[in-house]
Motif scaffolding. Sequence first.
Motif, short mmCIF file in Angstrom:
data_model
loop_
_atom_site.label_atom_id
_atom_site.label_comp_id
_atom_site.label_asym_id
_atom_site.label_seq_id
_atom_site.Cartn_x
_atom_site.Cartn_y
_atom_site.Cartn_z
N GLY A 233 0.81 -1.22 0.00
CA GLY A 233 0.00 0.00 0.00
C GLY A 233 0.84 1.27 0.00
N GLY A 235 1.25 5.37 1.78
CA GLY A 235 0.84 6.25 2.88
C GLY A 235 1.82 7.39 3.12
N CYS A 244 7.88 7.53 -0.63
CA CYS A 244 6.42 7.40 -0.72
C CYS A 244 5.76 8.69 -0.26
CB CYS A 244 5.98 6.21 0.14
SG CYS A 244 4.23 5.87 -0.02
N ASN A 245 6.25 9.24 0.84
CA ASN A 245 5.67 10.49 1.35
C ASN A 245 5.83 11.62 0.31
OD1 ASN A 245 4.54 11.98 3.70
ND2 ASN A 245 6.40 13.17 3.38
N GLU A 260 -6.45 13.80 2.99
CA GLU A 260 -7.44 12.74 3.25
C GLU A 260 -7.94 12.13 1.95
OE1 GLU A 260 -7.46 15.78 4.81
OE2 GLU A 260 -6.51 14.81 6.55
N ILE A 263 -5.25 9.88 0.61
CA ILE A 263 -5.17 8.62 1.37
C ILE A 263 -6.28 7.68 0.93
CG2 ILE A 263 -5.38 7.59 3.68
CD1 ILE A 263 -4.14 10.22 4.78
N GLU A 264 -7.49 8.23 0.91
CA GLU A 264 -8.66 7.46 0.49
C GLU A 264 -8.44 6.82 -0.88
OE1 GLU A 264 -12.73 6.33 0.74
OE2 GLU A 264 -11.49 7.29 2.28
N CYS A 266 -5.54 6.38 -2.61
CA CYS A 266 -4.29 5.67 -2.95
C CYS A 266 -3.82 4.63 -1.95
CB CYS A 266 -3.16 6.68 -3.15
SG CYS A 266 -3.51 7.92 -4.39
N GLN A 267 -4.44 4.55 -0.77
CA GLN A 267 -3.81 3.72 0.27
C GLN A 267 -3.67 2.24 -0.10
OE1 GLN A 267 -5.92 4.16 3.95
NE2 GLN A 267 -7.94 3.83 3.04
N GLU A 268 -4.55 1.78 -0.95
CA GLU A 268 -4.48 0.36 -1.32
C GLU A 268 -3.65 0.12 -2.58
OE1 GLU A 268 -6.85 -2.10 0.22
OE2 GLU A 268 -7.00 -0.52 1.75
#
Length: 335
Positions: A233, A235, A244-245, A260, A263-264, A266-268
Amino acid sequence: KKRVLSGVQPTGALHLGNYLGAIRQWTRNQDQYDNFFVVVDLHAITVPHDRKVLADCTLQTVALYIACGIDPAKSQIFIQSHVKAHAELTWLLNCSTPVGWLHRMIQYKEKAIKQGENVSVGLFDYPVLMAADVLLYQPDLVPVGEDQRQHIELARDIARRYNDMYSKKKRPRTFREPKTLMQTTGARVMSLEDGTNKMSKSAENDHSRINLTDDEATIKRKIKKCKTDSFEGLGFDNPERPECNNLLSIYQLVTNKTKEEVIEECQEMRWGTFKPLLTDALVDHMSPIRARYNELLEDKAYLRSVLKAGYERASEEAEQTLQNVKKDMGFILPS
Ligand code: TYM
């Protein structure tokens, strides 16, 4: 209106860090403030330089300011070396600035290490020239990226010391102490090769940065090659995942989404899904800037006219401050 001043060195193509950290906040706040944006060519010669490259880069930087959205009707765009007061005030401030303050400058130490024996007096004095750039225009705010914070703090210290020495009783004092204006996300865009180093014009590998002049194919190739990791994933804010950040933050900034939302979304995701998404977002955001830049470069007469207007207004302001300084210090002015 509050006044803003900032600048970029014409030492190579501007990159995403310059844009997201600095220039974009200049454009966003343009209506709200009285703006001065300078191309700091005198700073560009503090390291060895090529005369042709300096001339080309200086005009390209002007074109990029405008292409990024700086509107000459709302902002003064000018070239540092045109306004003689910058060099002159630097000398006057040199004589009230303790040498120990300059020895503490992080950027000087970093650049001096790279150059060894050949480091110039100019590189050492660079922060005083930068203080002069700022203090001449009495700005309230200086919008910059994180790496310039120490230099702006020094400019405040130089202003305060000068005011204490020479204009204690005057109201207003000769110099205003400006504040740094910085973005919450974007103040430090990192290299694509190594998420612990900042993106920089001087890094050898061009694949470590996205230049504002890169075409679609180049952006695609750079994102394809950029460093990632093998965590599950995606984050933000994981200290073990600086790349990644950085890439998520860039995505957030160029899409104008909230953290937010990113995150919603791309997190997976896997890198194989995220990279094309990031590439498209970058291309969408940057293509209009590049197109406008290419048009502007064809119209040198227009760029020259912008610079002339900027110069006239800037030199008027700067000259006023310089005269005050000379009076404070006891110089006899020519009659
Ligand atoms: P320069 O030319 O190195 O960078 C121009 C602006 O871009 C910001 N920046 C970044 N922001 C985020 N991430 C990055 N990786 C990144 N790299 C650069 C810088 O913080 C800066 O805001 N000394 C200055 C130029 C200068 C100046 C001034 C600035 C001279 N006089 C007076 C403000 C006011 C410099 O070398 O910036």
